[in-house]
Write a protein that holds these residues in place. Sequence first.
Motif, mmCIF file in Angstrom:
data_model
loop_
_atom_site.group_PDB
_atom_site.id
_atom_site.type_symbol
_atom_site.label_atom_id
_atom_site.label_comp_id
_atom_site.label_asym_id
_atom_site.label_seq_id
_atom_site.Cartn_x
_atom_site.Cartn_y
_atom_site.Cartn_z
ATOM 1 N N ALA A 147 14.565 108.350 26.400
ATOM 2 C CA ALA A 147 14.321 109.478 27.298
ATOM 3 C C ALA A 147 14.430 110.780 26.535
ATOM 4 O O ALA A 147 15.182 110.885 25.564
ATOM 5 C CB ALA A 147 15.332 109.471 28.442
ATOM 6 N N THR A 148 13.670 111.763 26.995
ATOM 7 C CA THR A 148 13.814 113.115 26.461
ATOM 8 C C THR A 148 15.028 113.774 27.104
ATOM 9 O O THR A 148 15.584 113.267 28.092
ATOM 10 C CB THR A 148 12.576 113.954 26.766
ATOM 11 N N ALA A 149 15.423 114.909 26.566
ATOM 12 C CA ALA A 149 16.530 115.654 27.161
ATOM 13 C C ALA A 149 16.190 116.057 28.595
ATOM 14 O O ALA A 149 17.053 116.042 29.488
ATOM 15 C CB ALA A 149 16.848 116.883 26.322
ATOM 16 N N THR A 150 14.924 116.389 28.825
ATOM 17 C CA THR A 150 14.505 116.777 30.177
ATOM 18 C C THR A 150 14.612 115.596 31.138
ATOM 19 O O THR A 150 15.076 115.738 32.276
ATOM 20 C CB THR A 150 13.055 117.296 30.146
ATOM 21 N N GLU A 151 14.201 114.415 30.703
ATOM 22 C CA GLU A 151 14.275 113.225 31.546
ATOM 23 C C GLU A 151 15.728 112.836 31.817
ATOM 24 O O GLU A 151 16.071 112.436 32.935
ATOM 25 C CB GLU A 151 13.536 112.074 30.871
ATOM 26 N N LEU A 152 16.578 112.985 30.832
ATOM 27 C CA LEU A 152 17.998 112.700 31.047
ATOM 28 C C LEU A 152 18.617 113.699 32.016
ATOM 29 O O LEU A 152 19.468 113.347 32.840
ATOM 30 C CB LEU A 152 18.758 112.742 29.721
ATOM 31 N N SER A 153 18.178 114.944 31.919
ATOM 32 C CA SER A 153 18.707 115.974 32.822
ATOM 33 C C SER A 153 18.289 115.732 34.267
ATOM 34 O O SER A 153 18.986 116.120 35.201
ATOM 35 C CB SER A 153 18.240 117.358 32.364
ATOM 36 N N ALA A 154 17.143 115.083 34.442
ATOM 37 C CA ALA A 154 16.722 114.733 35.798
ATOM 38 C C ALA A 154 17.634 113.652 36.361
ATOM 39 O O ALA A 154 17.956 113.635 37.563
ATOM 40 C CB ALA A 154 15.279 114.255 35.783
#
Length: 394
Positions: A147-154
């Motif tokens: 996952a990207t950082a953005t996907e993890l943040s979601a």
Amino acid sequence: MSGGRRHIGVAERRARLAVRHRLAGPARATAPAEVAEALVALHGSDPATVYLAVGARLAEAAKTVPETERALYEDRTLVRMHGMRHTVFVFPAELTAVVHASTGLTVAARERAHLLKDMAQAGAPDAAWLAEVESAALAALARLGQATATELSAAEPRLREQFTYAAGKSYEGVHTVSTRLLRVLGVEGKVVRGRPLGSWTSSQFRWAPAPDHAELDPAAAQAVLLDRWLHACGPATEADLKWWTGWRVTEVRRALTAIGAQPVTLDEGDTGYVTAGDLPPVTEPSRPWAALLPALDPTAMAWQQRDWYLPPELRPLLFDRSGNVGPTVWWNGLVVGGWAQRRDGEIVWRILDPGIGREAEQAIAAEAERLRGWVGTAKVTPRFRTPVERELSE
């Protein structure tokens, strides 16, 4: 022999480099994992460097991209992770535990302490809150696989929290918890960088859970790492070893003793070291060789003391102000110029040593054509720009 010590001169050092770094034609490798094993580590700060460094050393350069991607993301024989001097490298998978114990643990403790300190000074949530976020983020990553950082943040919205760093100072900035925390987790060996979002030249990437590895004794791991690197790059001085590893000089000396390293004399008058049993002479390759190595190439960056392969007068042209080397042109173990890729994809180079001769120029041209052949339509711009590279790329 000098005082009973074996002497290894510049010519032999260049011969060792040619063979052990898989640069001379007959010494070229058949697979990316062979390249990484020979060099111990491939610089990974700039993703393109990994591929360009491998391509320069493969017998069949056309295999560079698919074979390197397979090694990194399918077979997992290569792993991109933080290592020496808190730099991102690509290592053979069997070395991940060694790197983690020998260099990662110390850096990781420092990085986590800095994060907690910066958050406390900014009035951000405390260590207990960060521990909860970390646990949730790792659990989400385990579910997602990558996952990207953005996907993890979601999946874990608290990763989006921001805090002000160095408030009131000239370098004040706003940091996001995800950016700083993932960096710490990377150094701690809990996560690694996964597939990029784009092509092999992309610097945008996903995170993935780190592969399981044994917890090793740090001193024993340092001995293993030093032995591997010294076989690839010896002879090297204490200054070279301290610079490459990022260790204290006492750690370097302890590891040298542990592996039974042998002292030798060098042309510069310094004491160098080779691994036990590595004193027999190394002969020069049967044929002269040329190479176009990328910015941050592990050969160009391996030693702190570089005069034996890099003329001092060329450094201002081939390095940036922070000491990062740009793309270099080599002839028989000596840096003789720089190269770049223009906007239309053409590979261009400049010889900075006018006395190398026609044979060298033809060999360098052949290497440029070989590079162009496998890079194809991909555009490569080094992350760290240098004077010659900037000028040639225009």
